[in-house]
Scaffold this active site. Structure first.
Site, PDB file in Angstrom:
ATOM      1  N   PRO A 102       0.870  -0.951   0.015  1.00 41.16           N
ATOM      2  CG  PRO A 102      -0.108  -1.042   1.924  1.00 41.16           C
ATOM      3  CD  PRO A 102       0.192  -1.681   1.168  1.00 41.16           C
TER       4      PRO A 102
ATOM      5  CB  ALA B 299      -3.351   4.774   3.808  1.00 40.74           C
TER       6      ALA B 299
ATOM      7  CE1 TYR C 271      -0.490   7.311  10.004  1.00 44.02           C
ATOM      8  CE2 TYR C 271       0.723   5.991   8.877  1.00 44.02           C
ATOM      9  CZ  TYR C 271       0.941   7.414   8.616  1.00 44.02           C
ATOM     10  OH  TYR C 271       1.216   7.646   8.040  1.00 44.02           O
TER      11      TYR C 271
HETATM   12  C1  FNR Z   1       4.313   4.515   1.815  1.00 41.64           C
HETATM   13  N1  FNR Z   1       3.816   3.478   2.595  1.00 41.64           N
HETATM   14  C2  FNR Z   1       2.616   3.105   3.450  1.00 41.64           C
HETATM   15  N2  FNR Z   1       2.288   1.536   4.405  1.00 41.64           N
HETATM   16  C3  FNR Z   1       0.741   1.730   4.155  1.00 41.64           C
HETATM   17  O1  FNR Z   1       0.655   0.845   5.206  1.00 41.64           O
HETATM   18  N3  FNR Z   1       0.049   2.219   3.525  1.00 41.64           N
HETATM   19  C4  FNR Z   1       0.357   3.348   3.106  1.00 41.64           C
HETATM   20  O2  FNR Z   1      -0.549   4.087   2.380  1.00 41.64           O
HETATM   21  C5  FNR Z   1       1.736   3.686   2.650  1.00 41.64           C
HETATM   22  N4  FNR Z   1       1.848   4.858   1.829  1.00 41.64           N
HETATM   23  C6  FNR Z   1       3.032   4.694   1.421  1.00 41.64           C
HETATM   24  C7  FNR Z   1       3.828   5.756   0.069  1.00 41.64           C
HETATM   25  C8  FNR Z   1       4.772   5.940  -0.713  1.00 41.64           C
HETATM   26  C9  FNR Z   1       5.072   7.406  -1.407  1.00 41.64           C
HETATM   27  C10 FNR Z   1       5.611   5.338   0.039  1.00 41.64           C
HETATM   28  C11 FNR Z   1       7.252   5.112  -0.370  1.00 41.64           C
HETATM   29  C12 FNR Z   1       5.423   4.043   1.510  1.00 41.64           C
HETATM   30  C13 FNR Z   1       4.905   2.126   2.877  1.00 41.64           C
HETATM   31  C14 FNR Z   1       4.910   0.958   2.286  1.00 41.64           C
HETATM   32  O3  FNR Z   1       3.885   0.733   1.740  1.00 41.64           O
HETATM   33  C15 FNR Z   1       6.379  -0.168   2.310  1.00 41.64           C
HETATM   34  O4  FNR Z   1       6.582  -0.520   3.571  1.00 41.64           O
HETATM   35  C16 FNR Z   1       8.029   0.549   2.244  1.00 41.64           C
HETATM   36  O5  FNR Z   1       7.908   1.011   1.692  1.00 41.64           O
HETATM   37  C17 FNR Z   1       8.445  -0.109   2.646  1.00 41.64           C
HETATM   38  O6  FNR Z   1       8.872  -1.195   1.700  1.00 41.64           O
HETATM   39  P1  FNR Z   1       9.864  -1.641   0.324  1.00 41.64           P
HETATM   40  O7  FNR Z   1       9.531   0.231   0.036  1.00 41.64           O
HETATM   41  O8  FNR Z   1      11.000  -0.761   0.866  1.00 41.64           O
HETATM   42  O9  FNR Z   1       9.650  -2.056  -0.896  1.00 41.64           O
END
Ligand code: FNR
Length: 367
Positions: free
Chosen positions: A23, A59, A186
């Site tokens: 997400p 989210a 959150y």
């Molecule tokens: C996120 N992440 C995130 N996590 C989540 O639970 N809900 C969300 O809406 C978001 N939004 C979000 C936006 C953006 C632009 C980023 C880069 C990250 C965290 C994401 O889902 C993930 O857990 C982390 O980015 C770590 O994984 P990667 O990027 O290393 O593969």
């Protein structure tokens, strides 16, 4: 046969391969109304075209004050569900499973999106009053937090009802997976962690009290989500605050079993976010995989787990699954760089006969 392209069965849902789009907030709703736009349709649709087995929305706020930024996606009315329906249809048509992350930002709500400055917003300046387990605000380094109120019993019941109603709408919109967002500092995580929960009623104090809201919200979602479809919960496995009373991996193992008892099917294992200092020492490849692995090994239930964090290559994703370290490789930022990550993986792992791929693109990819 690769491990990454083996299907995962969760209840009656078959995820065709082990890649999930993590997400990721897109901060791209128009007019601050929480309705999905062409951006969401293109963004999520492209990742489904790219072959990911499960495409999870960002989210998605269960009530308006639960948005992080004013431009966040929401699902607090039937109009929101209607705007999401063409997206779930398209994802399903590509053979991917559409999932929705149901979320409430609590005291971390009411902040500008990153590219507008990421400063807290006041109610008279486009923001709103926020809620948490206690009335202490998020400790912003710059700018003043919006007014923060501790939820009372009625407020807690309203939050649970919002999650339940959001899940019902998500089902109407065509989602197959509902994920409860209990991570990253959150609202639900704010209740879980002793760092932010200073309540003395049934929703605070010991592990039982602090986990009550997460358990009740998960039960409410499970209650309206059909028996043949899976419920996921994303947790922060640790607060990464070893020097103070904080949420730990041991707590996460214990909570995961309790959630399995309620009918959750999958723990999406992330970390941190409860406090500005809640950060890992190392954030390179597989930086959170150890927590998914521990939850998988130490839970008494056989709840499935997903690993997220620093998974960027096909070989890494394949190793996560082949070595039995997690059931799903959840890929975030690499999906922003390569929406076709799963097709790239099929090519690099010499597994093009294990994925159909869109007929429109198949010849170009050599499938
Ligand atoms: C996120 N992440 C995130 N996590 C989540 O639970 N809900 C969300 O809406 C978001 N939004 C979000 C936006 C953006 C632009 C980023 C880069 C990250 C965290 C994401 O889902 C993930 O857990 C982390 O980015 C770590 O994984 P990667 O990027 O290393 O593969």
């Amino acid at each position: 046969m690769t491990a990454l392209f083996s299907p995962l069965e969760l209840r009656e849902t078959t995820v065709p391969n082990r890649v999930m789009v993590s997400p990721m907030c897109q901060y791209s709703c128009d007019a601050r109304d929480g309705l999905a736009t062409d951006w969401h349709r293109t963004h999520l649709g492209s990742r489904a075209v790219g072959g990911a087995g499960l495409v999870m929305t960002e989210a998605t706020a269960v009530e308006a004050r639960g948005r992080i930024s004013p431009e966040d996606l929401g699902i607090w009315s039937d109009e929101h569900a209607a705007a999401l329906e063409p997206i779930t249809e398209f994802i399903s048509e590509q053979g991917s499973v559409p999932g929705i992350q149901l979320a409430h930002a609590g005291r971390k709500a009411s902040i500008e999106r990153p590219w507008d400055g990421h400063d807290p917003l006041q109610p008279d300046d486009g923001g709103w009053e926020v809620v948490g387990p206690s009335d202490d605000p998020w400790p912003y380094e710059d700018g003043e937090a919006p007014p923060t109120t501790a939820l009372d019993q009625d407020g807690i019941e309203a939050v649970i009802d919002s999650f339940r109603a959001a899940a019902e709408r998500a089902l109407d919109a065509g989602f197959e997976v509902a994920e409860v967002h209990t991570a990253h500092g959150y609202l639900l995580h704010q209740f879980l962690s002793p760092v932010t929960n200073h309540r003395e009623d049934d929703y605070g104090g010991d592990f039982e009290g602090r986990t009550r809201l997460t358990r009740e919200v998960t039960a409410a979602v499970r209650d309206v989500w059909p028996d043949d479809k899976p419920v996921f919960v994303r947790i922060s496995a640790t607060d990464w605050l070893p020097d103070r009373d904080a949420w730990t991996v041991e707590d996460s193992v214990r909570l995961s079993d309790r959630l399995a008892d309620i009918g959750a099917d999958f723990i999406d294992v992330s970390g941190g976010g409860i406090h500005p200092k809640s950060r890992p020492d190392y954030a390179g490849p597989n930086y959170q995989l150890q927590y998914a692995e521990r939850i998988r090994e130490e839970t008494e239930s056989d709840i499935a787990v997903g690993a997220v964090g620093g998974i960027t290559t096909p070989e890494q994703a394949e190793a996560v699954i082949a070595n039995d370290r997690a059931d799903m490789a959840i890929v975030g930022r690499e999906h922003l760089r390569d929406p076709y990550f799963t097709m790239t993986a099929a090519n690099e792992l010499d597994a093009t006969d294990e994925i159909e791929g869109p007929p429109q693109y198949r010849r170009a990819w050599g499938f």
